[in-house]
Design a protein around this motif. Structure first.
Motif, mmCIF file in Angstrom:
data_model
loop_
_atom_site.group_PDB
_atom_site.id
_atom_site.type_symbol
_atom_site.label_atom_id
_atom_site.label_comp_id
_atom_site.label_asym_id
_atom_site.label_seq_id
_atom_site.Cartn_x
_atom_site.Cartn_y
_atom_site.Cartn_z
ATOM 1 N N LEU A 37 -18.378 4.696 -9.944
ATOM 2 C CA LEU A 37 -17.321 5.086 -8.831
ATOM 3 C C LEU A 37 -18.142 5.763 -8.042
ATOM 4 N N MET A 39 -17.571 8.327 -3.995
ATOM 5 C CA MET A 39 -16.489 9.241 -3.333
ATOM 6 C C MET A 39 -17.369 9.680 -2.307
ATOM 7 N N LYS A 80 -11.096 7.879 0.011
ATOM 8 C CA LYS A 80 -10.461 7.055 -1.076
ATOM 9 C C LYS A 80 -11.411 7.020 -2.242
ATOM 10 N N ARG A 81 -11.531 7.050 -3.544
ATOM 11 C CA ARG A 81 -12.307 6.861 -4.588
ATOM 12 C C ARG A 81 -12.394 5.311 -4.988
ATOM 13 N N LEU A 82 -13.534 4.805 -4.734
ATOM 14 C CA LEU A 82 -13.785 3.409 -5.040
ATOM 15 C C LEU A 82 -14.702 3.036 -6.486
ATOM 16 N N TYR A 83 -14.233 1.912 -6.727
ATOM 17 C CA TYR A 83 -15.349 1.260 -7.895
ATOM 18 C C TYR A 83 -15.957 0.474 -7.055
ATOM 19 N N ARG A 104 -13.341 -1.987 -4.846
ATOM 20 C CA ARG A 104 -12.001 -1.840 -5.088
ATOM 21 C C ARG A 104 -11.627 -0.389 -5.079
ATOM 22 N N VAL A 105 -10.431 -0.223 -4.235
ATOM 23 C CA VAL A 105 -9.784 1.223 -4.310
ATOM 24 C C VAL A 105 -9.238 1.571 -5.874
ATOM 25 N N GLU A 106 -9.831 2.630 -6.235
ATOM 26 C CA GLU A 106 -9.249 3.242 -7.838
ATOM 27 C C GLU A 106 -9.325 1.989 -8.819
ATOM 28 N N GLY A 107 -10.450 1.024 -8.531
ATOM 29 C CA GLY A 107 -10.893 -0.032 -9.574
ATOM 30 C C GLY A 107 -11.275 0.456 -10.893
ATOM 31 N N ARG A 108 -11.412 -0.124 -11.673
ATOM 32 C CA ARG A 108 -11.911 0.120 -13.220
ATOM 33 C C ARG A 108 -13.384 -0.481 -13.296
ATOM 34 N N ASN A 187 -6.716 -4.877 -2.838
ATOM 35 C CA ASN A 187 -7.189 -3.654 -2.335
ATOM 36 C C ASN A 187 -8.741 -3.474 -2.409
#
Length: 210
Positions: A37, A39, A80-83, A104-108, A187
């Motif tokens: 992740l 940021m 935005k926090r990204l994976y 990806r935005v907020e990806g796992r 996204n």
């Protein structure tokens, strides 16, 4: 000097030698894929590896800052926090990122595909997804039967990777171009643009390495 003091002194010398050897150990300069992740905090880019509570600063060492530009286009600069999956070298607590695979935005977190997955690709209108690696290439389309063909390593000239396969019912041609592909529905952004032809039908989308 007593025997106990001699042992203590020897332990200190051994620890000191080990620390010096560790400090002298050169950094592995071979870029590897980093999964985690990311940021932005002020002027700093912070990376947290998957399944790890540690943190690293990020230094963009790509040509013309291309990695940062792609991440900003997905929303990093907007907070935005990204994976992310980035190719880089970890050096003294800093991830030196040299290339981009996907974000990806907020990806796992997605761990490496290993022997079973070398590539993934997907697209919309109509929805489709392709997984290649191991023994098979699998193409799924919404409302249609799955197409499964034997896997063969994609032919590559560096910027283009190709696969061709066929059976009694399907003829499949896959072309992956190393150009940034943006998927608004997912996204995210990906390092490769995909074109898949199945029995004359063309499917467009994005791809990334696994």
């Amino acid at each position: 000097m007593t025997f106990r003091h001699s042992l203590a002194a020897l332990a200190v010398l051994l620890l000191s030698a080990a620390l010096q050897a560790d400090e002298a150990k050169p950094v592995d300069a071979t870029p590897k894929m980093a999964y985690g992740l990311m940021m932005k905090q002020g002027d700093r880019l912070i990376f947290s590896p998957c399944r790890d509570r540690s943190y690293a600063n990020v230094e963009d060492v790509s040509a013309d800052g291309s990695v940062t530009r792609v991440l900003n286009s997905v929303g990093l600069d907007a907070g935005k926090r990204l994976y992310v999956e980035l190719l880089g070298v970890l050096d003294n607590g800093t991830l030196k990122a040299s290339a981009f695979n996907m974000a990806r935005v907020e990806g796992r977190c997605q761990m490496p595909g290993g022997k079973e997955e070398a590539w993934r690709a997907a697209g919309n209108d109509p929805a489709w997804a392709l997984v290649a690696g191991g023994e098979h290439v699998r193409l799924q389309r919404y409302g249609k039967p799955e197409v499964v063909l034997p896997y063969a390593e994609f032919r590559s000239d560096g910027n283009i990777s190709r696969y061709d396969g066929a059976n009694d019912h399907a003829r499949l041609a896959v072309r992956l171009d190393k150009t940034i592909c943006r998927d608004a529905q997912a996204n995210g952004a990906f390092a490769w643009t995909a074109s898949v032809e199945l029995n004359g039908q063309i499917l467009k989308g994005c791809a990334w390495q696994r």
